[in-house]
Design a protein around this motif. Structure first.
Motif, PDB file in Angstrom:
ATOM      1  N   ASP A 228       0.805  -1.224   0.000  1.00 21.92           N
ATOM      2  CA  ASP A 228       0.000   0.000   0.000  1.00 21.92           C
ATOM      3  C   ASP A 228       0.837   1.272   0.000  1.00 21.92           C
ATOM      4  OD1 ASP A 228      -2.292  -1.523   0.010  1.00 21.92           O
ATOM      5  OD2 ASP A 228      -2.537  -1.452   2.184  1.00 21.92           O
ATOM      6  N   ASP A 229       2.005   1.233   0.633  1.00 19.58           N
ATOM      7  CA  ASP A 229       2.810   2.449   0.790  1.00 19.58           C
ATOM      8  C   ASP A 229       4.022   2.461  -0.142  1.00 19.58           C
ATOM      9  OD1 ASP A 229       4.046   0.348   2.003  1.00 19.58           O
ATOM     10  OD2 ASP A 229       4.457   1.357   3.904  1.00 19.58           O
ATOM     11  N   ALA A 230       4.007   1.621  -1.183  1.00 16.20           N
ATOM     12  CA  ALA A 230       5.136   1.537  -2.101  1.00 16.20           C
ATOM     13  C   ALA A 230       4.946   2.509  -3.268  1.00 16.20           C
ATOM     14  CB  ALA A 230       5.286   0.113  -2.617  1.00 16.20           C
ATOM     15  N   GLU A 231       5.882   2.473  -4.218  1.00 17.56           N
ATOM     16  CA  GLU A 231       5.764   3.216  -5.463  1.00 17.56           C
ATOM     17  C   GLU A 231       6.151   2.293  -6.617  1.00 17.56           C
ATOM     18  OE1 GLU A 231       6.499   7.900  -4.376  1.00 17.56           O
ATOM     19  OE2 GLU A 231       8.232   6.723  -5.050  1.00 17.56           O
ATOM     20  N   LEU A 232       5.453   2.438  -7.722  1.00 12.18           N
ATOM     21  CA  LEU A 232       5.780   1.684  -8.928  1.00 12.18           C
ATOM     22  C   LEU A 232       6.586   2.584  -9.854  1.00 12.18           C
ATOM     23  CD1 LEU A 232       5.177  -1.042 -10.450  1.00 12.18           C
ATOM     24  CD2 LEU A 232       3.389   0.214 -11.648  1.00 12.18           C
ATOM     25  N   LEU A 233       7.787   2.127 -10.229  1.00 15.25           N
ATOM     26  CA  LEU A 233       8.680   2.908 -11.077  1.00 15.25           C
ATOM     27  C   LEU A 233       8.747   2.267 -12.460  1.00 15.25           C
ATOM     28  CD1 LEU A 233      11.632   3.477  -8.551  1.00 15.25           C
ATOM     29  CD2 LEU A 233       9.493   4.771  -8.791  1.00 15.25           C
ATOM     30  N   ALA A 234       8.507   3.071 -13.493  1.00 12.19           N
ATOM     31  CA  ALA A 234       8.491   2.562 -14.854  1.00 12.19           C
ATOM     32  C   ALA A 234       9.326   3.468 -15.752  1.00 12.19           C
ATOM     33  CB  ALA A 234       7.058   2.477 -15.377  1.00 12.19           C
ATOM     34  N   PRO A 235      10.561   3.095 -16.079  1.00 11.20           N
ATOM     35  CA  PRO A 235      11.359   3.871 -17.034  1.00 11.20           C
ATOM     36  C   PRO A 235      10.768   3.714 -18.440  1.00 11.20           C
ATOM     37  CG  PRO A 235      12.739   2.395 -15.704  1.00 11.20           C
ATOM     38  CD  PRO A 235      11.316   1.956 -15.531  1.00 11.20           C
ATOM     39  N   LEU A 236      10.331   4.828 -19.040  1.00 12.55           N
ATOM     40  CA  LEU A 236       9.706   4.781 -20.360  1.00 12.55           C
ATOM     41  C   LEU A 236      10.668   5.174 -21.471  1.00 12.55           C
ATOM     42  CD1 LEU A 236       6.225   6.356 -19.540  1.00 12.55           C
ATOM     43  CD2 LEU A 236       6.992   3.988 -19.267  1.00 12.55           C
ATOM     44  N   ALA A 237      11.736   5.833 -21.109  1.00  7.43           N
ATOM     45  CA  ALA A 237      12.798   6.257 -22.017  1.00  7.43           C
ATOM     46  C   ALA A 237      14.000   6.569 -21.139  1.00  7.43           C
ATOM     47  CB  ALA A 237      12.370   7.475 -22.840  1.00  7.43           C
ATOM     48  N   PRO A 238      15.199   6.724 -21.710  1.00  8.48           N
ATOM     49  CA  PRO A 238      16.372   6.985 -20.868  1.00  8.48           C
ATOM     50  C   PRO A 238      16.265   8.252 -20.027  1.00  8.48           C
ATOM     51  CG  PRO A 238      17.041   6.311 -23.068  1.00  8.48           C
ATOM     52  CD  PRO A 238      15.558   6.507 -23.124  1.00  8.48           C
ATOM     53  N   HIS A 239      15.345   9.156 -20.395  1.00 12.04           N
ATOM     54  CA  HIS A 239      15.202  10.421 -19.664  1.00 12.04           C
ATOM     55  C   HIS A 239      13.810  10.598 -19.072  1.00 12.04           C
ATOM     56  CE1 HIS A 239      13.498  11.114 -23.616  1.00 12.04           C
ATOM     57  NE2 HIS A 239      12.939  12.227 -23.186  1.00 12.04           N
ATOM     58  N   LEU A 240      12.969   9.562 -19.138  1.00 13.95           N
ATOM     59  CA  LEU A 240      11.586   9.660 -18.661  1.00 13.95           C
ATOM     60  C   LEU A 240      11.287   8.537 -17.668  1.00 13.95           C
ATOM     61  CD1 LEU A 240       9.655  10.362 -22.000  1.00 13.95           C
ATOM     62  CD2 LEU A 240      10.219  12.032 -20.220  1.00 13.95           C
ATOM     63  N   LEU A 241      10.927   8.914 -16.457  1.00 12.58           N
ATOM     64  CA  LEU A 241      10.546   7.938 -15.433  1.00 12.58           C
ATOM     65  C   LEU A 241       9.121   8.210 -14.995  1.00 12.58           C
ATOM     66  CD1 LEU A 241      11.350   5.610 -13.488  1.00 12.58           C
ATOM     67  CD2 LEU A 241      11.999   7.383 -11.828  1.00 12.58           C
TER      68      LEU A 241
END
Length: 335
Positions: A228-241
């Motif tokens: 519940d208190d986490a974060e989902l990280l998704a790199p979409l490009a080398p400069h976009l998170l």
């Protein structure tokens, strides 16, 4: 992509990989080798028959999950990815929903998630089997087992568990993958999307695409899949998170700093199953370490305590699946 019936299945959609490619090529680095190698987006993150139905219906090719992912998940989600890279933010409602669904499926369609399911199964199934055997013994004897004897029987079976693999439905991994993706999607719908940008390439891409950062800043392969208190990280490009978070105030500046990129990269390095990918023009980050093996999964600590007998048993049930076509697919897979 939508009509792909190949048995070479991508763990990451090609549209996602293209965001880290130059002229269709990525730079990869595998855990065991530790050396850079060029690879095309066509060949990266490919696993043979990863989504194939092992017992297809007569006359079918067993690729219904692959087709579902291509048409229902990767197609619409890929359109959203391309829009973000073209500078469209925030997304319109349809694209945001498609991206949310893609992210949820990425969390559940990975090698790491499949490995976790096998790990849990290996440790819980013997316990469940032992419990059922003691019930059977109670029903077949004049004198029910005492609590002490019941515990001894369970512990004995746990030490020498029976082989159950051939008795289990081989479609269970696919069902669990799809059910979990739907559950994660419903949970993520209450979180907010924040797009962090940098002016230069900073990000690595794990072969699963997304990683979950725990509240304490660590990256753990253990359940729950999405705390519940986490974060989902998704790199979409080398400069976009892209960050999905229940606390968007942490990212009000919307800047992808080297520090934040470093945290995302540590998650990618920790949780990738086989390889890390990056843009060919992006040097390997200073200080980044890719260990030879993914994190090991320790056996759970199991304590056997016998509760009072209950008059009735509650059958196992699953949460309803929100996505109608996904529900139909899970039903077809025996769920």
């Amino acid at each position: 992509m939508g009509n792909n019936v190949s048995r070479r299945h991508h763990l990451l959609p090609q549209t996602w990989l293209e965001g880290f490619a130059r002229d269709g090529l990525l730079t990869g680095r595998r855990r065991a080798a530790g050396q850079d190698f060029p690879i095309s987006v066509v060949d990266a993150t490919v696993v043979s028959q990863f989504y194939s139905n092992p017992i297809p219906e007569q006359g079918e090719d067993g690729q219904e999950v692959e087709r579902f992912l291509a048409v229902e998940i990767e197609g619409p989600g890929g359109t959203a990815l391309q829009a973000i890279r073209a500078g469209c933010w925030p997304l319109d409602q349809d694209d945001e929903s498609a991206l949310l669904r893609l992210l949820a499926h990425q969390l559940a369609r990975s090698q790491a998630f499949r490995k976790l399911g096998k790990h849990v199964e290996d440790h819980l199934l013997p316990l469940i089997t032992a419990s059922e055997i003691t019930k059977y013994m109670d029903e077949r004897t004049d004198q029910p087992l005492s609590p002490r004897d019941r515990k001894r029987v369970i512990e004995s079976i746990m030490r020498n568990p029976p082989t159950l693999e051939n008795l289990l439905d081989p479609r269970r991994d696919l069902r669990q993958q799809l059910r979990t993706a739907d559950q994660v999607e419903q949970e993520l719908a209450n979180w907010q999307m924040v797009l962090l940008r940098a002016d230069r390439p900073l990000l690595l891409l794990a072969d699963g695409g997304v990683v979950v950062k725990q509240a304490n800043g660590t990256f753990s392969p253990y359940p729950p899949v999405l705390p519940d208190d986490a974060e989902l990280l998704a790199p979409l490009a080398p400069h976009l998170l892209l960050v999905l978070t229940p606390r968007p105030e942490r990212h009000v500046d919307q800047q992808l700093t080297p520090k934040k990129a470093g945290k995302a990269n540590r998650g990618a390095l920790a949780l990738c199953h086989d390889a890390i990918y990056r843009h060919p023009g992006h040097s390997w980050p200073k200080g980044a370490t890719l260990l030879a093996e993914p994190p090991s999964l320790l056996p759970p600590s199991i304590t056997i305590s016998l509760a009072a007998e209950q008059d009735t048993e509650q059958p196992m049930s699953h949460a309803p699946i929100a996505h109608q076509r996904l529900a139909q697919l899970v039903k077809k897979l025996g769920g």
